[in-house]
Design a protein around this motif. Structure first.
Motif, PDB file in Angstrom:
ATOM      1  N   SER A 190      -1.283  -1.151  -6.776  1.00 26.45           N
ATOM      2  CA  SER A 190      -2.608  -1.005  -6.156  1.00 26.45           C
ATOM      3  C   SER A 190      -3.381  -2.313  -6.229  1.00 26.45           C
ATOM      4  CB  SER A 190      -3.394   0.112  -6.835  1.00 26.45           C
ATOM      5  OG  SER A 190      -2.757   1.361  -6.662  1.00 26.45           O
ATOM      6  N   ALA A 244       1.885   2.117 -10.546  1.00 29.79           N
ATOM      7  CA  ALA A 244       0.871   2.481  -9.549  1.00 29.79           C
ATOM      8  C   ALA A 244      -0.336   1.558  -9.609  1.00 29.79           C
ATOM      9  CB  ALA A 244       0.449   3.940  -9.750  1.00 29.79           C
ATOM     10  N   TRP A 291       1.791   6.342  -7.056  1.00 30.16           N
ATOM     11  CA  TRP A 291       0.790   7.315  -7.491  1.00 30.16           C
ATOM     12  C   TRP A 291       1.334   8.737  -7.385  1.00 30.16           C
ATOM     13  CZ3 TRP A 291      -2.849   6.214 -10.631  1.00 30.16           C
ATOM     14  CH2 TRP A 291      -3.472   4.979 -10.605  1.00 30.16           C
ATOM     15  N   ALA A 350       2.384   1.529  -3.453  1.00 35.73           N
ATOM     16  CA  ALA A 350       1.372   2.007  -4.407  1.00 35.73           C
ATOM     17  C   ALA A 350       1.169   3.505  -4.242  1.00 35.73           C
ATOM     18  CB  ALA A 350       0.048   1.264  -4.207  1.00 35.73           C
ATOM     19  N   TRP A 351       1.072   3.978  -3.012  1.00 33.21           N
ATOM     20  CA  TRP A 351       0.902   5.416  -2.757  1.00 33.21           C
ATOM     21  C   TRP A 351       2.068   6.210  -3.331  1.00 33.21           C
ATOM     22  CZ3 TRP A 351       3.832   8.287   0.987  1.00 33.21           C
ATOM     23  CH2 TRP A 351       3.437   9.616   1.087  1.00 33.21           C
ATOM     24  N   SER A 407       0.837  -1.202   0.000  1.00 30.36           N
ATOM     25  CA  SER A 407       0.000   0.000   0.000  1.00 30.36           C
ATOM     26  C   SER A 407       0.868   1.247   0.000  1.00 30.36           C
ATOM     27  CB  SER A 407      -0.929   0.017   1.209  1.00 30.36           C
ATOM     28  OG  SER A 407      -1.808  -1.069   1.159  1.00 30.36           O
ATOM     29  N   LEU A 439      -4.540  -4.540  -3.062  1.00 28.38           N
ATOM     30  CA  LEU A 439      -5.930  -4.982  -2.925  1.00 28.38           C
ATOM     31  C   LEU A 439      -6.011  -6.499  -2.783  1.00 28.38           C
ATOM     32  CD1 LEU A 439      -8.921  -4.224  -2.874  1.00 28.38           C
ATOM     33  CD2 LEU A 439      -8.915  -4.351  -5.374  1.00 28.38           C
TER      34      LEU A 439
END
Length: 189
Positions: A165, A161, A132, A128-129, A125, A169
């Motif tokens: 993500s 990204a 982004w 991924a952040w 996570s 998930l």
């Protein structure tokens, strides 16, 4: 030696959940998305090999350089690698050390797997952040590579990204399944 992963393109085993249709629907939806992404990534790998073959043949036979093939190939490889991580995780196909899993009792091993999934979810996570934020910076600032071809950097950052993500998930779903008491055949590995 078990790798927990076979090369067939079968979807990941669906979770066995007593009365939790929302999680089961999310798992089915994510499995479908992962399978579609896998198919696109396989096509990208084939296209990458064609681009690189074209580049080598053009340089050898026609003595002309192509300035776009290296970056196009790298972008497609980045996309294929990052976008497929959630599919591989759904199959529990990532490299793992099974020494502890074989020595621990089943109940302790379930706790270990849950903790590993939760820590992995947190790490992915965060990754991924950060991906982004890199995507946003590249998009907003119009960043490009330094080559003469100069493709925009938002392309690989967006693939990173989205891929991370999806992986976060997938890991979150597996963590929730562990906590909610659901399991699948792939979780035991």
């Amino acid at each position: 030696m078990s790798h927990g992963f076979d090369l067939d393109a079968a979807p990941a085993p669906l979770p066995r959940l007593a009365g939790n249709s929302a999680l089961a629907m999310l798992a089915r939806s994510l499995n479908w998305v992962n399978l579609q992404v896998l198919r696109l990534s396989m096509a990208a790998l084939v296209l990458t090999s064609a681009v690189l073959t074209y580049s080598v043949a053009t340089r050898y036979f026609f003595k002309t350089a192509t300035d776009w093939q290296d970056e196009a190939s790298v972008f497609m490889l980045v996309g294929a690698i990052f976008m497929c991580t959630a599919y591989v995780q759904s199959m529990r196909g990532h490299v793992g050390i099974e020494a502890l899993a074989t020595l621990l009792p089943a109940s302790v091993n379930r706790v270990r797997a849950t903790v590993v999934d939760i820590v992995s979810t947190l790490f992915c996570s965060f990754f991924a952040w950060k991906s982004w934020t890199l995507f946003h910076e590249a998009w907003a600032e119009g960043q490009t590579t330094s080559s003469s071809f100069a493709p925009p950097l938002w392309i690989p950052y967006s693939l990173m990204a989205v891929g991370m993500s999806l992986l976060a998930l997938q890991l979150l779903l597996q963590s929730v399944l562990h906590v909610a008491g659901g399991d699948s055949e792939g979780d035991a590995k």
